[in-house]
Design a protein around this motif. Structure first.
Motif, PDB file in Angstrom:
ATOM      1  N   ARG A 131      -0.483   4.183   1.956  1.00  9.72           N
ATOM      2  CA  ARG A 131       0.686   4.189   2.852  1.00  9.72           C
ATOM      3  C   ARG A 131       1.582   5.393   2.581  1.00  9.72           C
ATOM      4  NH1 ARG A 131       5.687   2.341   1.340  1.00  9.72           N
ATOM      5  NH2 ARG A 131       6.105   0.976   3.106  1.00  9.72           N
ATOM      6  N   LYS A 164       1.441   3.477   8.860  1.00 17.90           N
ATOM      7  CA  LYS A 164       1.613   2.409   7.861  1.00 17.90           C
ATOM      8  C   LYS A 164       1.177   1.059   8.425  1.00 17.90           C
ATOM      9  CE  LYS A 164       5.071   4.370   4.811  1.00 17.90           C
ATOM     10  NZ  LYS A 164       5.166   5.704   5.443  1.00 17.90           N
ATOM     11  N   PHE A 379      -8.319 -12.035   8.689  1.00 26.72           N
ATOM     12  CA  PHE A 379      -7.087 -11.583   8.036  1.00 26.72           C
ATOM     13  C   PHE A 379      -6.187 -12.756   7.644  1.00 26.72           C
ATOM     14  CE2 PHE A 379      -3.183  -8.666   8.296  1.00 26.72           C
ATOM     15  CZ  PHE A 379      -3.528  -7.963   7.165  1.00 26.72           C
TER      16      PHE A 379
ATOM     17  N   ASP B 186       1.948  -4.524  -2.330  1.00 25.62           N
ATOM     18  CA  ASP B 186       0.884  -5.034  -1.466  1.00 25.62           C
ATOM     19  C   ASP B 186       1.082  -6.495  -1.055  1.00 25.62           C
ATOM     20  OD1 ASP B 186      -0.263  -2.570  -1.601  1.00 25.62           O
ATOM     21  OD2 ASP B 186      -1.886  -3.118  -2.966  1.00 25.62           O
ATOM     22  N   ALA B 187       2.256  -6.772  -0.483  1.00 28.26           N
ATOM     23  CA  ALA B 187       2.489  -8.107   0.069  1.00 28.26           C
ATOM     24  C   ALA B 187       1.422  -8.396   1.129  1.00 28.26           C
ATOM     25  CB  ALA B 187       3.884  -8.172   0.688  1.00 28.26           C
ATOM     26  N   GLY B 189      -0.536  -9.372   4.528  1.00 23.62           N
ATOM     27  CA  GLY B 189      -0.278  -9.129   5.950  1.00 23.62           C
ATOM     28  C   GLY B 189      -0.030  -7.667   6.246  1.00 23.62           C
ATOM     29  N   TYR B 190       0.431  -7.402   7.476  1.00 23.04           N
ATOM     30  CA  TYR B 190       0.705  -6.026   7.871  1.00 23.04           C
ATOM     31  C   TYR B 190       1.875  -5.476   7.070  1.00 23.04           C
ATOM     32  CZ  TYR B 190      -2.104  -7.705  11.792  1.00 23.04           C
ATOM     33  OH  TYR B 190      -3.100  -8.259  12.545  1.00 23.04           O
ATOM     34  N   ASP B 191       1.948  -4.162   6.978  1.00 24.63           N
ATOM     35  CA  ASP B 191       2.997  -3.493   6.213  1.00 24.63           C
ATOM     36  C   ASP B 191       4.301  -3.531   7.009  1.00 24.63           C
ATOM     37  OD1 ASP B 191       4.603  -1.869   4.699  1.00 24.63           O
ATOM     38  OD2 ASP B 191       3.243  -0.151   4.674  1.00 24.63           O
ATOM     39  N   LEU B 192       4.948  -4.685   6.990  1.00 27.43           N
ATOM     40  CA  LEU B 192       6.161  -4.851   7.796  1.00 27.43           C
ATOM     41  C   LEU B 192       7.327  -3.995   7.304  1.00 27.43           C
ATOM     42  CD1 LEU B 192       5.905  -8.703   8.459  1.00 27.43           C
ATOM     43  CD2 LEU B 192       5.264  -6.844  10.001  1.00 27.43           C
ATOM     44  N   PRO B 193       7.530  -3.865   5.985  1.00 24.94           N
ATOM     45  CA  PRO B 193       8.582  -2.928   5.568  1.00 24.94           C
ATOM     46  C   PRO B 193       8.284  -1.507   6.052  1.00 24.94           C
ATOM     47  CG  PRO B 193       7.934  -4.319   3.728  1.00 24.94           C
ATOM     48  CD  PRO B 193       6.945  -4.579   4.829  1.00 24.94           C
ATOM     49  N   GLY B 194       7.006  -1.131   6.054  1.00 23.99           N
ATOM     50  CA  GLY B 194       6.619   0.200   6.524  1.00 23.99           C
ATOM     51  C   GLY B 194       6.989   0.415   7.978  1.00 23.99           C
ATOM     52  N   VAL B 195       6.900  -0.630   8.778  1.00 25.20           N
ATOM     53  CA  VAL B 195       7.237  -0.525  10.198  1.00 25.20           C
ATOM     54  C   VAL B 195       8.748  -0.594  10.399  1.00 25.20           C
ATOM     55  CG1 VAL B 195       7.004  -1.627  12.451  1.00 25.20           C
ATOM     56  CG2 VAL B 195       5.040  -1.506  10.924  1.00 25.20           C
TER      57      VAL B 195
END
Lengths: 383, 484
Positions: A131, A164, A379, B186-187, B189-195
């Motif tokens: 990331r 990301k 997922f 690496d929580a 699910g999707y990288d929500l903080p990244g978004v």
């Protein structure tokens, strides 16, 4: 060897598009016809995640394997998803550069595959994960939309950070076809130091003590296993002078444990674990590493092994009592993800509890892939 | 929907009447951020003190279809915190507590109104610092940094806000509370903080932020090198990168910005055509060896004066001039536009030459300050509003410079954000499918689009609702937006 995750894929047809446009067309048609699509690079991590609920077509990126552009003076590279990681590094090396990530099986893993699975190794402590290295992405959505996010420059805040979002999404939002990365210079010199801190309590204390210094180490890992004391490895990079000075500081910090120059193959310990039949990844706070290793040891697998980085991310090969171990780790704010389960083991969910974000994760999935075409069920939370 | 007395009454209930501002002269304080050219008067400003109060305000807005804009210190430079006319501003200034400092794990948990520099201030005694350092760091808030994904001079080595945010407690536009990311990496699910980081207030309001802090390096040295031109200085930057070094910061200033900085803070910069400021940090032995190499490179590219600041006082003075550069232009020009574009670093000479040509053509001076290591340009177009037509030409020139950045393969913003100012440039940088894909993200967080609705994207677009009764949006009825 057939694992639970890959059994369902044995007789599935494979499509190998040659261009982004072909891939987009194939995906759009599959989506229109209600087929479930499994994106695949080299297939090294195909059993990660839950087994797909449906699988009608494997969409392979192997032929999308070009390195589009390496602007060495800008320290950036653009590569297609099917490009093998080691091939990419071989192109960068003559320019004194690298993609600062040490993924599993670099000789066969693809760029798209490591991105989709968010695989990172020991260098993450210093260079961050994927990331932090990806600066641009091309994603083909289930309906065939070709979308680009980010760009070709390291610093860029225009629009939402799709690179990301794609990283670690396990192919459930779209198929990554291209990525742009920032690069780092190759180190002038490297040195691996190894020591045996004593027991796990001493290892934990030393790890936190080292992290609380201003040493500029690249990686720090603990190797642990049944019937043996933990060993610690530290990777240093830089000038001869810098490495010498840091070695001296580490030596006094670690005393009475003796610091020795170690073989570089200790950094392959993670891959050795990942080659086992039963593999899980965990992420805990750095201060909880000893507790976690204690819980793994107590779980009852007589042959367990683990590698933990100072980031708190670790890998274990162990089959026993993973559900209980997960509950324990989650209660301390961490996660445990099952990457591979032995044939015949009682199946457990690969992911665990995503907390209160699950409705949002599902909505994002629905907005990107309303017909649930891509990797259905693999997922988090059944997405 | 207008802000009726009934809704104002509900806001009073949510946060207490004295934390709701509706008097028109007081509302004017909030009509813009640091980009003062764009203004709008909100209907109300609320100052919640807790997450629950933010939730209550968001619910009121959501139910009444009233747009809201979250605001920190209002130092943004793209109009991101500019209110929606008659809408609600949620000002987070009262939520300014540092909630937790965890040194063993190098984490800090803060509320959004905490000032950037306060974080470093609190962890400095243990030799830690918070790395993102926008020039406004002594006044800007962490919540605002999260919205804009703020950078700063040292992000070349240390990364941006997004690199340092591990977890967020967020109030979604409908008032739902959600926890994105974790204190661990690496929580699931999707990288929500990244978004969320860098989404410019369009996805919700952050009410708690878990940050990573960094140990102070053993040694820091800052070099100042004077060149005859920015071309020579640029060649030195290329030399440093080619030699495989990654400094903590590389900054460049041209003659005009040096003059301005000198006039404002007397940093004792040499009077030169191109000034380079290079900072190296790390183990002392390493820094000393590499700094010597950097001096050689600078000399070989024509540096005629080199100074090495080694004490904290010397370093602070060197940086003071650089960080004051924007404000300093007030000393040499009545008005100016601060631009923020990014180019691949190697295109710097061509782009600078072209900016020089455009500046001559327009008859307007352009001062240039760069984060040279990562190609982030801050051209500043100087003008005088009192001269008829000059503001218009200044805006046109500043936008032409952004187009140059796009043509060079760069970006329209490296750290200031798109906000109000650059939303029309988004469709020059991204294709329609790219923007439509970003819209899918927005719709997942904010299907009604009430969180900072008119920003970032070039035109309003509505979210196709999958469930529930269909009600046409007012914008749709007016024919200015389409449903997709």
């Amino acid at each position: 060897m057939t694992h639970q995750g890959t059994e369902t894929l044995r007789d599935v047809r494979v499509v190998e598009p040659e261009s982004e446009e072909e891939l987009s067309t194939a995906l759009r048609c599959a989506d229109r016809d209600g087929l479930a699509v499994i994106p695949r690079g080299s297939g090294t991590k195909l059993e990660w995640g839950n087994p797909p609920a449906r699988a009608d077509l494997i969409l392979s990126t192997v032929r999308l394997n070009r390195i589009i552009e390496h602007v060495w003076a800008d320290l950036t590279v653009t590569a297609e998803a099917g490009c093998i990681v080691a091939d990419l590094q071989r192109v960068l090396t003559p320019h004194g550069q690298r993609l600062a990530i040490d993924p599993l099986w670099p000789e066969s893993a693809t760029i798209g595959g490591i991105l989709a699975t968010n695989d990172s190794g020991a260098w993450r402590l210093r260079y961050g994960g994927l990331r932090d290295l990806i600066i641009g992405v091309t994603l083909v959505l289930a309906d065939g939309t070709i979308a680009r996010g980010g760009g070709k420059v390291v610093k860029n805040v225009a629009g939402y950070d799709l690179p990301k979002l794609a990283t670690g999404s396990l192919g459930t939002l779209g198929v990554i076809t291209q990525a742009v990365f920032r690069l780092h210079p190759l180190p002038r010199k490297t040195r691996t130091l190894t020591l045996a801190p004593g027991g796990m309590a001493e290892a934990q204390a030393l790890l936190l003590a080292i992290q609380d210094t201003n040493l500029a180490h690249i990686a720090l890992q603990l190797r642990c296993g049944a019937h043996r004391d933990p060993e610690m490895d530290i990777l240093l990079e830089g000038t001869e002078e810098g490495i010498e000075a840091q070695t001296a500081r580490l030596t006094s910090l670690a005393a009475p444990a003796r610091v020795a120059e170690g073989p570089t193959n200790v950094w392959g310990a993670r891959q050795e674990i990942a080659n086992h039949d039963a593999v899980a990844k965990f992420s805990v706070l750095p201060s909880k590493i000893a507790d976690t290793i204690g819980a793994i040891a107590a779980a009852g697998d007589p042959e367990w092994r683990a590698v933990v980085q100072a980031t708190g991310i670790g890998w274990i090969s162990a089959d026993a009592a993973l559900s209980r171990l997960r509950a324990r780790i989650e209660s301390e704010g961490g996660t445990l993800t099952v990457l591979r389960q032995s044939p015949g083991a009682a199946a457990i969910d690969a992911w665990g509890d995503p907390g209160d974000t699950l409705p949002l994760l599902r909505t994002i999935k629905q907005r990107f892939d309303p017909k649930n075409t891509l990797n259905p069920g693999r997922f988090v939370g059944g997405i | 929907m207008p802000l009726t007395p009934e809704i104002v009454g509900k806001l009073h209930e949510a946060t207490g009447a004295r934390n709701v501002i509706t008097a028109s002269e007081e509302l004017r304080t909030y009509e813009c951020d640091a980009l003062t050219a764009y203004r709008a008067v909100p209907g109300a400003v609320v100052l919640p003190a807790t997450t629950e109060e933010v939730q209550a305000v968001a619910r009121i807005c959501y139910q009444a279809h009233i747009p809201f804009v979250a605001r920190g210190s209002g130092t943004g430079l793209s109009g991101g915190a500019m209110p929606v006319p008659e809408g609600v501003v949620i000002c987070l200034a009262r939520m300014n507590r540092i909630l937790e400092i965890d040194f063993p794990n190098a984490r800090v948990v803060v509320e959004p109104g905490v000032i950037n520099l306060e974080v470093t201030g609190r962890v400095a005694p243990a030799n830690y610092f918070y790395a993102p350092d926008p020039s406004s760091q002594s006044v800007c808030s962490i919540g605002g940094n999260v919205a804009e994904n703020s950078g700063g001079a040292h992000c070349l080595k240390y990364g941006f806000t997004t690199t340092h945010v591990l977890a967020l407690e967020v109030v979604l536009p409908d008032g739902t509370l959600m926890h994105l990311g974790k204190k661990t990496l690496d929580a699931l699910g999707y990288d929500l903080p990244g978004v969320f980081v860098g989404s410019e207030g369009t996805l919700g309001v952050a009410t708690k932020i878990t940050l990573r802090i960094v140990k102070r390096p053993e040694s820091v040295q800052t070099l100042l090198a004077a060149f005859h031109s920015t071309t020579e200085a640029g060649a030195a930057v290329s030399g440093i990168i080619a030699a495989g070094m990654l400094p903590a910061a590389i900054e460049m200033m041209d003659h005009l910005s040096i003059l301005a900085a000198e006039a404002a803070v007397h940093a004792h910069y040499p009077d030169c055509g191109g000034l380079l400021l290079v900072e190296m940090d790390g183990p002392q032995a390493e820094v000393c060896a590499l700094m010597e190499h950097i001096q050689e490179i600078c000399r070989s590219q024509g540096a005629w004066e080199i100074r090495l600041a080694q004490s904290e006082t010397e370093r602070a003075l060197v940086w003071k001039g650089r960080k004051a550069a924007f404000a300093a232009l007030g000393r040499i020009s009545p008005n100016y536009i601060v631009q923020d574009g990014v180019i691949p670093r190697t295109r710097l000479p061509q782009v600078l030459t072209r900016i020089g040509e455009l500046s001559t053509e327009a008859g307007l001076r352009v001062a240039n300050v760069f984060h040279a290591g990562d190609g982030n340009l801050h051209p500043m177009v100087l003008y005088d509003r009192r001269i008829a037509g000059q503001e218009k030409s200044a805006i046109a020139l500043s936008e032409r410079i952004l187009e140059l950045c796009i043509e060079a393969g760069g970006s329209i913003t490296g750290e200031h954000g798109v906000g109000e100012e650059k939303k029309h440039m988004m469709s020059k940088m991204f294709a329609e499918p790219d923007l439509a894909t970003m819209q899918r993200v927005r719709c997942a967080f904010d299907p009604q689009q009430i969180a900072n609705p008119a920003k970032v994207f070039p035109r309003p677009r509505l979210c196709g609702e999958k469930l529930g009764e269909y009600t046409p949006h007012p914008l749709e009825l007016a024919g200015v937006a389409e449903r997709f």
